[in-house]
Design a protein around this motif. Structure first.
Motif, PDB file in Angstrom:
ATOM      1  N   LEU A 114       0.840  -1.187   0.000  1.00 46.59           N
ATOM      2  CA  LEU A 114       0.000   0.000   0.000  1.00 46.59           C
ATOM      3  C   LEU A 114       0.877   1.240   0.000  1.00 46.59           C
ATOM      4  O   LEU A 114       1.925   1.275   0.663  1.00 46.59           O
ATOM      5  CB  LEU A 114      -0.911   0.011   1.237  1.00 46.59           C
ATOM      6  N   ASN A 115       0.464   2.247  -0.741  1.00 51.15           N
ATOM      7  CA  ASN A 115       1.197   3.507  -0.764  1.00 51.15           C
ATOM      8  C   ASN A 115       0.766   4.336   0.433  1.00 51.15           C
ATOM      9  O   ASN A 115      -0.286   4.983   0.421  1.00 51.15           O
ATOM     10  CB  ASN A 115       0.921   4.252  -2.070  1.00 51.15           C
ATOM     11  N   ASP A 184       5.500  -4.751   4.669  1.00 49.61           N
ATOM     12  CA  ASP A 184       4.119  -5.212   4.734  1.00 49.61           C
ATOM     13  C   ASP A 184       4.169  -6.736   4.739  1.00 49.61           C
ATOM     14  O   ASP A 184       4.488  -7.356   3.717  1.00 49.61           O
ATOM     15  CB  ASP A 184       3.325  -4.703   3.529  1.00 49.61           C
ATOM     16  N   ARG A 206       4.504  -5.856  -4.254  1.00 47.48           N
ATOM     17  CA  ARG A 206       3.504  -5.362  -5.204  1.00 47.48           C
ATOM     18  C   ARG A 206       3.361  -6.277  -6.407  1.00 47.48           C
ATOM     19  O   ARG A 206       2.322  -6.305  -7.061  1.00 47.48           O
ATOM     20  CB  ARG A 206       3.866  -3.948  -5.653  1.00 47.48           C
TER      21      ARG A 206
END
Length: 395
Positions: A114-115, A184, A206
């Motif tokens: 997640l950004n 993450d 990602r």
């Protein structure tokens, strides 16, 4: 610009007031009912850092200012669950912000799945950026410890280079980021007994090419702490081991990791070894060495060291590097250290002196320098020098 400074200062002051008030409330509650625990804790710091950089002489000096704020929130509703949220807020300003192409990408780096980073301002030589680098939920029950979310998975043992730290490779020169990057990930730890445990973690990334997952086994033998692991590192098979113990009164640590992607020419071995000793008169000495099979033999510019995105597979630009550091505490509040790196293969020298002074409770003043030299045409030439003055207040 003044508006953002005001908002930042106001937020920190309110949080500090809340913490002090909450502590007072906790004291009152304890007097009435000792079973009530303080469930929410808030802490952090504000740091001001001034940097001056040049290559050969001070006429080339370029300045960079940094206001660095960190806010740590922890909520612990019971003995089993802990929730964490930690945020970095940084305001950069000065000539380096304006003159260095892609400065924002340089300092913000890569985010996780997640950004969770945002640049509030990036113009006219100013960058105001925020990043959530910890956001996790932890469950502990008996021998089990399970954590989900953005977290620090610290598998490294050594201080300077940590080949076993496959989830969160850090840059030693980024001294202002004491907490180091997070991942993450999902992590499950099982404590077999008081001296051994299993640690499994997976960080999806990602894309599938960025996935990292491995199982580590910790155990103690001959008064040494050992660890061995195996797994997948970004489409590479990886395996490694590490240890920490003592040779008489000297600390002795080591790590080695192997990476293979199926191609013979892409296999890599990264290994580090360190010895440290604290003398009775307050002098501390550490010597460390690194072998990186993918390392090169030349240093073109210092961004290869200070700004490059490092990886566990290629943890440092050089093939062979030595590091030595000595420090001395002149008093409980004043400490000096001098470190240096020398690349046997790249013929590069890095000098790292530091002075640390404790001004008062929760106030620390640091004077830090980093000087980089590379051998060209038979003699050493400066690649860059940076001097940092930093003051830190923790709350």
């Amino acid at each position: 610009m003044n508006r953002f400074f005001g908002i930042l200062i106001l937020c920190v002051c309110l949080l500090y007031y809340y913490k002090a008030d909450a502590q007072n409330d906790t004291t009152k509650q304890t007097t009435i009912d000792t079973t009530k625990a303080h469930k929410v804790t808030i802490n952090g710091y504000i740091k001001y850092l001034e940097q001056g950089s040049f290559v050969n002489n001070l006429s080339e000096l370029q300045a960079l200012g940094l206001i660095h704020n960190r806010l740590n929130f922890k909520f612990q509703p019971d003995d089993h669950f802990t929730y964490r949220l930690e945020v970095r807020n940084r305001i950069y300003y000065g000539a380096l912000v304006k003159n260095y192409p892609g400065f924002a990408h340089l300092v913000t780096g890569q985010d996780g799945i997640l950004n969770l980073s945002h640049n509030w301002v990036y113009n006219n030589g100013v960058l105001f950026t925020s990043n959530i680098d910890r956001a996790s939920a932890e469950y502990i029950n008996g021998k089990w410890d399970i954590t989900l979310g953005r977290q620090r998975i610290n598998w490294g043992i050594s201080t300077v280079w940590t080949p076993n730290d496959i989830f969160n490779t850090f840059n030693y020169f980024d001294f202002d980021y004491e907490e180091r990057p997070g991942s993450d990930a999902a992590r499950v730890q099982y404590n077999i007994n008081s001296s051994s445990s299993l640690d499994f973690a997976v960080s999806p990334g990602r894309t599938t090419r960025q996935t990292i997952g491995a199982l580590m086994y910790h155990f103690n033998k001959w008064d040494y702490d050992f660890q061995v692991f195996s797994g997948i590192y970004q489409q590479n098979f990886t395996a490694g081991a590490g240890w920490a113990g003592n040779i008489k009164d000297a600390g002795f640590k080591g790590e080695v990791s192997y990476f293979a992607s199926g191609r013979v020419d892409s296999a890599a071995v990264v290994a580090s070894l360190s010895v440290d000793y604290a003398f009775k008169d307050g002098i501390y000495v550490m010597v460390s060495g690194l072998y990186n099979s993918l390392g090169k033999d030349n240093l073109v510019n210092i961004t290869q060291l200070t700004a490059s995105t490092l990886s566990a597979k290629n943890i440092f630009p050089f093939q062979y590097t030595l590091f030595a550091e000595t420090s001395y505490s002149f008093s409980p509040i004043f400490k000096a250290s001098l470190g240096g790196m020398y690349s046997l293969s790249g013929n590069s020298i890095i000098i790292l002196p530091t002075l640390t002074y404790s001004i008062a409770n929760n106030w620390v003043l640091d004077l830090i320098a980093q000087s980089f030299f590379s051998q060209q045409n038979g003699s050493y030439h400066p690649l860059g020098n940076s001097i940092y003055l930093r003051v830190k207040w923790g709350f």
